[in-house]
Design a protein around this motif. Structure first.
Motif, mmCIF file in Angstrom:
data_model
loop_
_atom_site.group_PDB
_atom_site.id
_atom_site.type_symbol
_atom_site.label_atom_id
_atom_site.label_comp_id
_atom_site.label_asym_id
_atom_site.label_seq_id
_atom_site.Cartn_x
_atom_site.Cartn_y
_atom_site.Cartn_z
ATOM 1 N N HIS A 366 0.900 -1.211 -0.123
ATOM 2 C CA HIS A 366 -0.021 0.113 -0.084
ATOM 3 C C HIS A 366 0.987 1.351 0.021
ATOM 4 O O HIS A 366 0.637 2.392 -0.610
ATOM 5 C CB HIS A 366 -0.783 -0.010 1.400
ATOM 6 N N SER A 367 1.969 1.294 0.913
ATOM 7 C CA SER A 367 2.794 2.413 0.939
ATOM 8 C C SER A 367 3.619 3.057 -0.534
ATOM 9 O O SER A 367 3.881 3.998 -0.492
ATOM 10 C CB SER A 367 3.651 2.231 1.955
ATOM 11 N N ASP A 370 2.105 5.630 -3.497
ATOM 12 C CA ASP A 370 2.138 7.108 -3.629
ATOM 13 C C ASP A 370 3.414 7.321 -4.325
ATOM 14 O O ASP A 370 4.473 6.533 -4.083
ATOM 15 C CB ASP A 370 2.354 7.673 -2.240
ATOM 16 N N SER A 373 7.467 7.264 -3.111
ATOM 17 C CA SER A 373 7.565 6.763 -1.853
ATOM 18 C C SER A 373 8.432 5.651 -1.569
ATOM 19 O O SER A 373 8.903 5.258 -0.574
ATOM 20 C CB SER A 373 6.115 6.070 -1.604
ATOM 21 N N HIS A 401 8.236 -0.930 3.387
ATOM 22 C CA HIS A 401 6.905 -0.969 2.668
ATOM 23 C C HIS A 401 6.376 -2.372 2.998
ATOM 24 O O HIS A 401 6.505 -3.372 2.216
ATOM 25 C CB HIS A 401 7.259 -1.105 1.181
#
Length: 544
Positions: A366-367, A370, A373, A401
């Motif tokens: 999910h991280s 972006d 990231s 992550h």
């Protein structure tokens, strides 16, 4: 048509629709089509699931194809033409500074050096002992946190003065309090309308700083000296330099063959010592005639990051990065070689690999969704991982992550290949840009030596002769920044590309020289502090 056949066709239609919907869910990028350079979203190479190895092979091919010596020399020639044009009229790059003289290495003295960056203030006493020897006697580093950034106007400079006072008291309670002001060199990492070698008008700073509120248009050196005076400190700002000039000066004090400097960290830039006569006069603004009489050369802030557009080939991942950037096409070279963007390029490859090659079992952490990231420090860690199965970097990646599943060895092998490919391309493109600057420097020397420049009754132009270990054509480039000096193997790869380029240049001119490389990338650690001190020493030595 019988009812049975009709039912079978309806069943086939429903099955096809379900398959299409499933594919859209599994591979959404194929339907968004962010990769505009490919033939189309249903092109067979992208429609079917592919292996990690096949994608890694494609990444390698797309990134390394431009990096042949003849092709890189051709790109260098095109970039040199861009640089040459900018030298005549551009108001945003190839900007002449006010620093004209390089150190001889014989300057001596102890000077106060200030380095004001985006996150740290460093205050130091630097001692120059002559013979190219210098040392930091004492240094104090203070983080510039959000609270400090919000200090408006003179309050920020009062904060600076308090730390100058504290550092000087730690060394000697009398430093900066005598009748003769203590000479200060300032390395300032923000926009400034510089008006002389030691003066400049403050403009809006950005990066969250508020100290330009109410002080725009005021003289920077005076703001600092007045803040120090309020603490009974007697100082005089005798030199102001940017990071590129500071790097060049610091290394030139040690090695007199230094004529260029390179910054490569979060961003990139180069400075070059260049003949004044080869620069468009309009670029100098309103400088008095006496300045030109004493300035055969000047340090030029190249803003190198802005060059390379329409010259350096892009991959589809580069095009996504550029297209979604707040300032597309503004800094084409920077978008492909710096610490700010290398991680983002790799992240974009990861997104495609998850959707089309089952990287991370087809689940993107999910991280990582972006932009920006995936930090470039992760690339460095993956490349430097000595463990056979890359378990060290896998654990770091899972920590930074977190995903549903820990990265598999095949995932990490893919990532290492991609990181290596992206960083090698960056080293190659940087070498190409450096070679273009080197060629521009050689052009200026050739122009200075040209008989056409000899006018009856006028002395010929003076040509700087560069010597290094018996090779009169050799040149040292001072290097500072986390990527060029700390990324595993980056400087060595860039040096290898430079060796190939200079060899190719010599061969193309039928003057193959078996001597060592003509361009040397030499680290210049602590250059902001040391270069600020050297700038002061030069200024003091030139005073009548």
């Amino acid at each position: 048509m019988t009812l049975a056949k009709l039912l079978r066709r309806l069943q086939d239609l429903v099955a096809n629709l379900v398959a299409a919907l499933e594919t859209m869910l599994l591979f959404p990028a194929l339907f968004r089509d962010p990769f505009r350079t490919r033939p189309g979203p249903f092109h067979s190479a992208y429609w079917r699931r592919r292996s990690l190895d096949s994608l890694a092979d494609e990444v390698d091919r797309l990134f390394t194809a431009p990096l042949t010596p003849p092709n890189m020399c051709a790109m260098s020639d095109q970039m040199r033409a861009q640089l040459s044009a900018a030298l005549q009229s551009s108001q945003i790059n190839m900007l002449p500074s006010y620093t004209r003289t390089l150190p001889t290495g014989a300057e001596t003295g102890t000077f106060l050096a200030l380095d004001v960056g985006g996150s740290t203030l460093r205050v130091s006493l630097v001692h120059l002992a002559g013979q190219g020897t210098m040392a930091i006697r004492h240094v104090a580093s203070t983080p510039i946190d959000e609270e400090v950034k919000l200090l408006e106007g003179t309050r920020f400079f009062d904060w600076m003065a308090s730390h100058i006072d504290t550092m000087l008291a730690e060394v000697d309670a009398e430093d900066g309090r005598g009748p003769v002001p203590l000479s200060v060199g300032l390395s300032w990492s923000f926009p400034l309308e510089q008006t002389s070698h030691n003066t400049g008008l403050l403009i809006h700073m950005g990066k969250g700083f508020m100290c330009s509120t109410g002080t725009v248009g005021q003289e920077l050196g005076q703001l600092i000296t007045e803040a120090c005076r309020r603490r009974n400190l007697s100082v005089a700002v005798d030199a102001i330099v940017n990071d590129g000039s500071a790097t060049l000066l610091s290394r030139a004090y040690v090695d007199p063959t230094t004529r260029m400097s390179l910054i490569l960290g979060t961003g990139t830039n180069m400075a070059i010592h260049y003949p004044v006569d080869c620069i468009g006069r309009a670029k100098f603004g309103d400088r008095p005639p006496a300045w030109f009489e004493g300035a055969p050369h000047v340090i030029v802030n190249t803003e190198m990051s802005m060059f390379g557009g329409a010259v350096l080939p892009l991959t589809r991942w580069d095009e996504i990065l550029n297209r979604t950037h707040l300032r597309p096409d503004y800094q084409p070279l920077e978008y492909m070689i710096t610490g700010r963007y290398l991680g983002e390029i790799v992240r974009l490859v990861i997104v495609e690999a998850v959707e089309t090659a089952h990287l991370f079992r087809g689940e993107l952490p999910h991280s990582m969704r972006d932009a920006y990231s995936f930090d470039t420090s992760l690339l460095a860690a993956i490349e430097a991982d000595p463990s056979p199965q890359l378990t060290i970097s896998a654990a770091l990646l899972q920590k930074e992550h977190p995903g549903t599943h820990a990265p598999r060895p095949e995932d990490m092998r893919f990532l290492r290949r991609v990181c290596q490919t992206v960083s090698r391309r960056a080293a190659g493109y940087l070498a190409t840009a450096i070679h273009s600057m080197w060629s521009l420097h050689n052009d200026a020397d050739a122009e200075a030596e040209s008989p056409a420049d000899t006018v009856p009754g006028k002395a010929p132009k003076q040509v700087t002769v560069i010597e290094r270990e018996g090779n009169p054509r050799s040149l040292s480039i001072a290097c500072d920044g986390s990527v060029i000096n700390k990324y595993p193997g980056f400087r060595d790869h860039c040096q290898a590309y430079l060796d190939q380029l200079t060899h190719e240049t010599a061969a193309s001119r039928e003057s193959l020289d078996p001597s060592p490389s003509l361009i040397h990338l030499d680290p210049a650690p602590e250059s902001a502090i040391l270069g600020a001190a050297v700038a002061v020493a030069i200024a003091v030595s030139e005073q009548p």
